[in-house]
Motif scaffolding. Structure first.
Motif, short mmCIF file in Angstrom:
data_model
loop_
_atom_site.label_atom_id
_atom_site.label_comp_id
_atom_site.label_asym_id
_atom_site.label_seq_id
_atom_site.Cartn_x
_atom_site.Cartn_y
_atom_site.Cartn_z
N ILE A 121 43.32 50.24 -47.70
CA ILE A 121 43.35 51.81 -47.97
C ILE A 121 44.53 52.12 -47.33
O ILE A 121 44.34 52.10 -46.51
N VAL A 160 33.93 52.57 -51.85
CA VAL A 160 34.67 52.91 -50.66
C VAL A 160 34.35 54.13 -50.15
O VAL A 160 33.44 55.34 -51.04
N ALA A 183 35.39 49.96 -47.32
CA ALA A 183 36.16 49.07 -48.50
C ALA A 183 35.86 48.21 -48.67
O ALA A 183 37.38 46.92 -48.99
N PRO A 221 38.52 46.01 -53.52
CA PRO A 221 38.85 47.62 -52.97
C PRO A 221 41.06 47.55 -52.83
O PRO A 221 41.60 48.32 -53.14
N THR A 223 32.22 59.40 -50.42
CA THR A 223 31.87 58.40 -50.91
C THR A 223 32.43 58.07 -52.68
O THR A 223 32.21 58.61 -53.52
#
Length: 191
Positions: A115, A142, A129, A112, A81
């Motif tokens: 990803i 995240v 996220a 965020p 994390t």
């Protein structure tokens, strides 16, 4: 004589094959020790857009960061994390305006974004996220709850809510010129 040479050659070849066939098998061992690396993150801040107060609407100062990376080279497949906390957004006191000004905590949001798994990394599916309102206490930004080994990248965006009744930034020197921007310090922890 030629016939004897041919027969002798065939007998010699058969003897050689028989000798090789009767020889014990040979085996070699190749080994390698693989050590785990580290769990790391590379983050960056952002410069947000300026805002002119209008006295009626909450406005947003926005901006994006440069690309971040999260690397899990531990080789364990353990969950990880990336957590974040922030200081209260503050416009530092100047030479004339001697009191620092602050915005309410929780006015900063980080999104965020997507990803992306790097080459050779596990798929990014399962990494959470969501957009997060940042507080002074640490919270998950995240998170990977399953096996996510390798390198992952993201480019977060930031939004700072500016209420209609906000004080403008303090002047750095005197009563004109440069202003001390509202700043906050973000602290990231990966574990």
């Amino acid at each position: 004589m030629r016939k004897i040479s041919k027969v002798a050659g065939v007998v010699a070849a058969a003897a050689l094959l028989l000798t090789v066939g009767l020889s014990p098998a040979m085996a070699d061992v190749v080994n390698s020790t693989i050590s785990g690396g580290a769990l790391t993150s590379t983050t960056a801040g952002a410069t947000l857009s300026g805002v002119t107060l209008d006295g009626t609407n909450t406005q947003a100062a926005t901006g994006s960061s440069t690309q971040w990376s999260i690397k899990d080279a531990r080789g364990t497949g353990a969950a990880w994390t990336l957590s974040v906390s922030a200081t209260v957004p503050t416009s530092a006191a100047g030479t004339t305006e001697l009191v620092a000004r602050t915005l309410p905590g929780g006015n900063l949001t980080i999104t965020p974004g997507t990803i992306t798994a790097g080459a050779g990394a596990d798929a990014a599916t399962g990494i959470t996220a969501p957009a997060l309102t940042i507080l002074e206490t640490s919270q998950a930004l995240v998170a990977a709850t399953a096996t996510h080994k390798g390198t992952y990248t993201l480019t977060p965006s930031f939004s700072l809510a500016i209420p209609a009744n906000t004080f403008r930034s303090n002047y750095a020197v005197g009563s004109s010129g440069a202003l001390n921007p509202y700043t906050t310090t973000l602290t990231y922890t990966i574990a």
